[in-house]
Design a protein around this motif. Sequence first.
Motif, short mmCIF file in Angstrom:
data_model
loop_
_atom_site.label_atom_id
_atom_site.label_comp_id
_atom_site.label_asym_id
_atom_site.label_seq_id
_atom_site.Cartn_x
_atom_site.Cartn_y
_atom_site.Cartn_z
N THR A 149 0.74 -1.04 0.20
CA THR A 149 0.14 -0.22 0.04
C THR A 149 0.79 1.17 -0.08
OG1 THR A 149 -1.36 -1.20 1.45
CG2 THR A 149 -2.17 1.56 1.63
N CYS A 150 0.52 1.94 -0.72
CA CYS A 150 1.36 3.21 -0.94
C CYS A 150 0.15 4.71 -0.36
CB CYS A 150 1.24 3.76 -2.40
SG CYS A 150 2.91 2.64 -3.07
N GLU A 151 0.82 5.61 0.49
CA GLU A 151 -0.19 6.27 0.88
C GLU A 151 -0.25 7.70 1.07
OE1 GLU A 151 -0.97 5.54 5.08
OE2 GLU A 151 -1.82 3.70 5.10
N ALA A 152 -0.40 8.73 1.20
CA ALA A 152 0.11 10.26 0.94
C ALA A 152 -1.65 11.08 1.53
CB ALA A 152 0.12 10.74 -0.47
N TYR A 153 -1.44 12.48 2.29
CA TYR A 153 -2.14 13.27 2.36
C TYR A 153 -2.11 14.19 2.03
CZ TYR A 153 -1.35 10.59 6.61
OH TYR A 153 -1.28 8.65 7.57
N LEU A 154 -3.31 14.78 1.52
CA LEU A 154 -3.74 16.05 0.52
C LEU A 154 -4.48 16.22 1.43
CD1 LEU A 154 -6.34 13.66 -1.45
CD2 LEU A 154 -3.86 14.86 -1.85
N ALA A 155 -4.24 18.38 1.20
CA ALA A 155 -4.54 19.45 1.27
C ALA A 155 -5.62 19.44 1.89
CB ALA A 155 -3.71 20.58 1.38
#
Length: 146
Positions: free
Chosen positions: A75-81
Amino acid sequence: MLLAADTELIISNLRGDVLELIAVFKTNPSIPAGEFGLKLRCSDDGKEYTEVAFEPRERKLKVDRTFSGEGNGGTCEAYLANAADGLVRLHLFLDRSSVELFANGGEKTMTNRIYPKADSLGIKVFTRVCEAELESLEVWDLNLKR
């Protein structure tokens, strides 16, 4: 299209292995929990798929390849504003062995290799725990036969 909590909806007229998709979801960061998104390259029996999901409360975007076929999962994860308009735009390029994601106009990008079976061609929208609103879904078939 409003999607009730714990929904999985097959986009019946949409199948393919070389596609460009733009999905726009309306978000609500005040929901207590849950996620929504797309399942790509789905097998007919539901055992194979690549999941692109967003958790509004945590602002977490992820691509889950656990059930994407042969090869390494993960799983790849990132946070969005928070977007000023409250929308999450997922622009995806899908081909036979990769998924490229450009979220909110390229604020975050992810590229992943996938190795599904040739007949895993379905596309689904889903929700878990929360409801979500799919504001629009545009799809182009990029499979050019020569």
